[in-house]
Design an enzyme around this catalytic site. Structure first.
Site, PDB file in Angstrom:
ATOM      1  N   SER A  74       5.245   8.326   9.527  1.00  0.00           N
ATOM      2  CA  SER A  74       5.411   9.211  10.679  1.00  0.00           C
ATOM      3  C   SER A  74       5.196   8.436  11.987  1.00  0.00           C
ATOM      4  CB  SER A  74       4.408  10.363  10.583  1.00  0.00           C
ATOM      5  OG  SER A  74       3.099   9.844  10.580  1.00  0.00           O
ATOM      6  N   GLU A  98       9.238  17.130  14.293  1.00  0.00           N
ATOM      7  CA  GLU A  98       9.889  16.897  12.999  1.00  0.00           C
ATOM      8  C   GLU A  98       9.281  17.872  11.993  1.00  0.00           C
ATOM      9  OE1 GLU A  98       8.739  13.266  10.921  1.00  0.00           O
ATOM     10  OE2 GLU A  98      10.786  13.020  10.209  1.00  0.00           O
ATOM     11  N   LYS A 116       0.886  -1.185   0.000  1.00  0.00           N
ATOM     12  CA  LYS A 116       0.000   0.000   0.000  1.00  0.00           C
ATOM     13  C   LYS A 116       0.917   1.227   0.000  1.00  0.00           C
ATOM     14  CE  LYS A 116      -1.761   2.972   2.066  1.00  0.00           C
ATOM     15  NZ  LYS A 116      -1.496   4.383   1.637  1.00  0.00           N
ATOM     16  N   CYS A 136      13.871  11.029   6.134  1.00  0.00           N
ATOM     17  CA  CYS A 136      13.891  10.677   7.560  1.00  0.00           C
ATOM     18  C   CYS A 136      15.311  10.714   8.109  1.00  0.00           C
ATOM     19  CB  CYS A 136      13.293   9.305   7.774  1.00  0.00           C
ATOM     20  SG  CYS A 136      14.276   8.035   7.021  1.00  0.00           S
ATOM     21  N   GLU A 187      -0.621   7.453  -0.979  1.00  0.00           N
ATOM     22  CA  GLU A 187      -1.612   7.935  -1.950  1.00  0.00           C
ATOM     23  C   GLU A 187      -1.238   9.310  -2.498  1.00  0.00           C
ATOM     24  OE1 GLU A 187      -1.785   7.654   1.260  1.00  0.00           O
ATOM     25  OE2 GLU A 187      -3.389   8.814   2.199  1.00  0.00           O
ATOM     26  N   ARG A 188      -0.182   9.930  -1.900  1.00  0.00           N
ATOM     27  CA  ARG A 188       0.210  11.254  -2.384  1.00  0.00           C
ATOM     28  C   ARG A 188       1.104  11.189  -3.619  1.00  0.00           C
ATOM     29  NH1 ARG A 188       1.726  14.440   3.044  1.00  0.00           N
ATOM     30  NH2 ARG A 188       1.855  12.403   4.002  1.00  0.00           N
TER      31      ARG A 188
HETATM   32  P1  NAD Z   1       2.459   9.130   7.039  1.00  0.00           P
HETATM   33  O1  NAD Z   1       2.604   8.501   8.371  1.00  0.00           O
HETATM   34  O2  NAD Z   1       1.501  10.245   6.881  1.00  0.00           O
HETATM   35  O3  NAD Z   1       1.990   8.021   5.958  1.00  0.00           O
HETATM   36  C1  NAD Z   1       2.655   6.787   5.823  1.00  0.00           C
HETATM   37  C2  NAD Z   1       1.660   5.742   5.332  1.00  0.00           C
HETATM   38  O4  NAD Z   1       0.631   5.600   6.323  1.00  0.00           O
HETATM   39  C3  NAD Z   1       0.971   6.118   4.024  1.00  0.00           C
HETATM   40  O5  NAD Z   1       0.885   4.971   3.208  1.00  0.00           O
HETATM   41  C4  NAD Z   1      -0.408   6.583   4.473  1.00  0.00           C
HETATM   42  O6  NAD Z   1      -1.408   6.313   3.530  1.00  0.00           O
HETATM   43  C5  NAD Z   1      -0.649   5.790   5.740  1.00  0.00           C
HETATM   44  N1  NAD Z   1      -1.488   6.509   6.712  1.00  0.00           N
HETATM   45  C6  NAD Z   1      -1.528   7.858   6.894  1.00  0.00           C
HETATM   46  N2  NAD Z   1      -2.412   8.163   7.881  1.00  0.00           N
HETATM   47  C7  NAD Z   1      -2.923   6.983   8.319  1.00  0.00           C
HETATM   48  C8  NAD Z   1      -3.881   6.641   9.328  1.00  0.00           C
HETATM   49  N3  NAD Z   1      -4.489   7.576  10.079  1.00  0.00           N
HETATM   50  N4  NAD Z   1      -4.154   5.342   9.521  1.00  0.00           N
HETATM   51  C9  NAD Z   1      -3.552   4.392   8.776  1.00  0.00           C
HETATM   52  N5  NAD Z   1      -2.652   4.668   7.805  1.00  0.00           N
HETATM   53  C10 NAD Z   1      -2.334   5.932   7.575  1.00  0.00           C
HETATM   54  O7  NAD Z   1       3.921   9.534   6.557  1.00  0.00           O
HETATM   55  P2  NAD Z   1       4.326  10.406   5.294  1.00  0.00           P
HETATM   56  O8  NAD Z   1       3.951  11.828   5.544  1.00  0.00           O
HETATM   57  O9  NAD Z   1       3.854   9.743   4.053  1.00  0.00           O
HETATM   58  O10 NAD Z   1       5.915  10.236   5.330  1.00  0.00           O
HETATM   59  C11 NAD Z   1       6.759  11.079   6.064  1.00  0.00           C
HETATM   60  C12 NAD Z   1       7.110  10.477   7.407  1.00  0.00           C
HETATM   61  O11 NAD Z   1       7.719   9.212   7.234  1.00  0.00           O
HETATM   62  C13 NAD Z   1       8.114  11.308   8.180  1.00  0.00           C
HETATM   63  O12 NAD Z   1       7.742  11.325   9.525  1.00  0.00           O
HETATM   64  C14 NAD Z   1       9.420  10.551   7.984  1.00  0.00           C
HETATM   65  O13 NAD Z   1      10.378  10.762   8.997  1.00  0.00           O
HETATM   66  C15 NAD Z   1       8.930   9.156   7.982  1.00  0.00           C
HETATM   67  N6  NAD Z   1       9.880   8.266   7.342  1.00  0.00           N
HETATM   68  C16 NAD Z   1      10.590   7.441   8.138  1.00  0.00           C
HETATM   69  C17 NAD Z   1      11.528   6.595   7.581  1.00  0.00           C
HETATM   70  C18 NAD Z   1      12.329   5.673   8.441  1.00  0.00           C
HETATM   71  O14 NAD Z   1      12.958   4.796   7.890  1.00  0.00           O
HETATM   72  N7  NAD Z   1      12.327   5.803   9.755  1.00  0.00           N
HETATM   73  C19 NAD Z   1      11.754   6.600   6.197  1.00  0.00           C
HETATM   74  C20 NAD Z   1      10.994   7.459   5.411  1.00  0.00           C
HETATM   75  C21 NAD Z   1      10.058   8.287   5.997  1.00  0.00           C
END
Ligand code: NAD
Length: 512
Positions: free
Chosen positions: A239, A396, A186, A294, A189-190
């Protein structure tokens, strides 16, 4: 097969539609459509089909149906598919980088680096026969042999973030699949286009239908994956609040889970550091990909009396030539942020730092980008005099913002880092080997650089932070990835000689 672009919609002069890939076939079922931005110009570039529960269940069913045959396929044959996949990724790199750039905003040279890191994970997966070799002990007792083997789990799910639309999916599904699992991905979606295209290439490489399925969607899709009893394990990257939710929900439903979260990565700049080197590498690590990494370095901690002044002056000077702009101009250093909402959030953090008493040394709010007046841009921003109680420090930001703090000793800098809720990456700039060794030995962070600003582990190590940057016991990809996607089974075997019969034994058997 072409699920990336729905040609009917395009012919009807509508926006292209990104669908799903289920059982090896493109599917466009959606309970709603969501717009996908081209952030460089601030226009909607396509739409994505947001899957309802039934569509996700169809993907899980396809993965479940494909599992018995894929599990029985010899690892060397599974690896051969990955060898062909690797070549197809290289041959189609321009198209993949274009998709990344158009939807994420990443400049082509940065997208190429992301893809290269993803390909290295495919190369690691090509070693499946070696990675899955069992551990064998002969004669653990008279005529008794014992071995441990690593069996696939079944259907595994991956949920990925927007900021590495190709690389993070490639951290997950190649390794899970060569280990004999089937997969439901999955993506974010952005910016869903690159992951779907890459999945199509894996099918072109010879992957049987149903082994890898891609569903686009939001919370409903994620919740279906987290609660469906057919899904055995979940890899998540995103996140921290969502990572924590995913980990709690998946484990409460009996699944194995690794959930990687957010970060606040500090660089310590020691008084003896090679300042030119520190400044040029800090700038790349803070502003590359608009700080939407990240592992981005977002805080520089200057140690000692005048280090802070020298550092801020040198950073401000070097930032004069930073160039922000559209993804398709290779002379740009970094592009826009992902959405208008995210731009406003980043700007809000800069505003709050100013309100709370920090000094904005270089102000990236509202940059002028020729030809892209409506893109979602924030220019490189440098903030001095940041304190631990400020909102911009505690959270962050995930934007092109570098904050500078000043402390008296290395220990104070380390205490600051250790007190932060995140523990993903960190770096120290110094010429002092003893200080560097002490730092890497004691700092409470998962990935450490010594004069290396982005210490992202190569594919044959594993990637994972500490504290609230990782929920679960095993890091992503590499050796931990193999352990995550397999289950150990230990077999003890005896073939009694003809005519020899053992009596019942009521004490705990000890073979030796
Ligand atoms: P996000 O948490 O908003 O989304 C990640 C995924 O979760 C997406 O597929 C999204 O559709 C899904 N999602 C979003 N809200 C949800 C909800 N309420 N319930 C269930 N699923 C949900 O993260 P993002 O904005 O796409 O990515 C940026 C974040 O990811 C930053 O915090 C970054 O630090 C982190 N990140 C961490 C790593 C790592 O390895 N630690 C690597 C890349 C990015």
């Amino acid at each position: 097969m072409n699920a990336v672009i729905d040609t009917n919609a395009a012919a009807a002069n509508d926006l292209p539609l990104t669908g799903h890939l289920i059982g090896g076939r493109p599917v466009t079922d959606a309970h709603r459509l969501q717009e996908v931005w081209n952030p460089s110009i601030g226009e909607v570039g396509s739409r994505v089909a947001i899957a309802g529960k039934a569509t996700v269940e169809a993907a899980i069913a396809a993965a479940q149906a494909a599992f018995p045959a894929w599990r029985a396929t010899p690892p060397a044959k599974r690896a051969r598919v990955m060898f062909r996949f690797r070549d197809l990724l290289e041959q189609n790199a321009d198209r993949i980088c274009e998709l990344i750039g158009r939807e994420h905003g990443k400049i082509a040279h940065d997208a190429a680096g992301e893809l290269q890191r993803g390909i290295e994970n495919v190369e690691f997966a090509c070693a499946a026969p070696q990675l899955l070799k069992s551990e064998y002990s002969r004669n653990v007792g008279p005529g008794i042999d014992s071995w441990s083997e690593f069996q696939p789990l079944g259907v595994v799910a991956g949920i990925t973030p927007f900021n590495f639309p190709a690389m993070v999916p490639l951290w997950m599904f190649p390794l899970a699949i060569v280990c004999g699992n089937t997969f439901v991905l999955k993506p974010s979606e952005r910016d869903p286009g690159a992951a779907l295209y890459v999945a199509e290439l894996l099918h072109e490489a010879g992957l049987p239908p149903g082994v890898l399925n891609v569903v686009n969607g939001d919370k409903e899709a994620v919740d279906t994956l987290l609660t469906d009893p057919r899904v055995q394990a979940v890899s998540f990257v995103g996140s921290t609040p969502i990572a924590e939710y995913v980990y709690a929900t998946a484990t409460a439903h009996g699944k194995r889970c690794q959930a990687l979260g957010g970060a606040k990565n500090h660089a310590i700049v020691m008084p003896d550091a090679d300042l030119d080197n520190a400044v040029s590498s800090l700038i790349g690590a803070a502003f590359g990909s608009s700080g939407e990494r990240c592992m981005a370095l977002s805080v520089a901690v200057a140690v000692g009396e005048d280090t802070g002044d020298r550092l801020v002056a040198a950073l401000a000077k070097a930032m004069e030539t930073l160039k922000v702009g559209a993804f398709d101009d290779g002379s740009n250093d970094f592009g826009p942020v992902i959405t208008p909402q995210h731009r406003d959030k980043v700007v809000g953090f800069i505003d709050s730092a100013q309100r709370q008493g920090a000094r904005i040394v270089v102000d990236g709010r509202g940059p002028k980008v020729d030809g892209c007046a409506h893109g979602f841009y924030v220019g490189g921003t440098l903030i001095d005099g940041v304190r631990p109680d400020m909102d911009s420090y505690r959270s962050e930001i995930f934007g092109p913002v570098l904050q500078v703090m000043r402390v008296g000793t290395m220990q104070e800098a380390m205490d600051l880092i250790d007190a932060h809720e995140y523990g993903n990456g960190t770096c120290i700039y110094t010429r002092d080997g003893e200080a560097a060794r002490y730092f890497s030995d004691h700092i409470k962070v998962g990935m450490v650089g010594i004069n290396v600003p982005l210490p992202v582990p190569v594919a044959y190590h594993s990637f994972g932070g500490w504290k609230r940057s990782l929920f679960g016991d095993l890091s992503a990809y590499g050796p931990d990835g193999v352990r995550f996607y397999t289950r150990r089974k230990t077999i003890t075997q005896r073939w009694p000689s003809a005519g020899v019969r053992e009596g019942s034994q009521f004490s705990m058997p000890a073979f030796g």
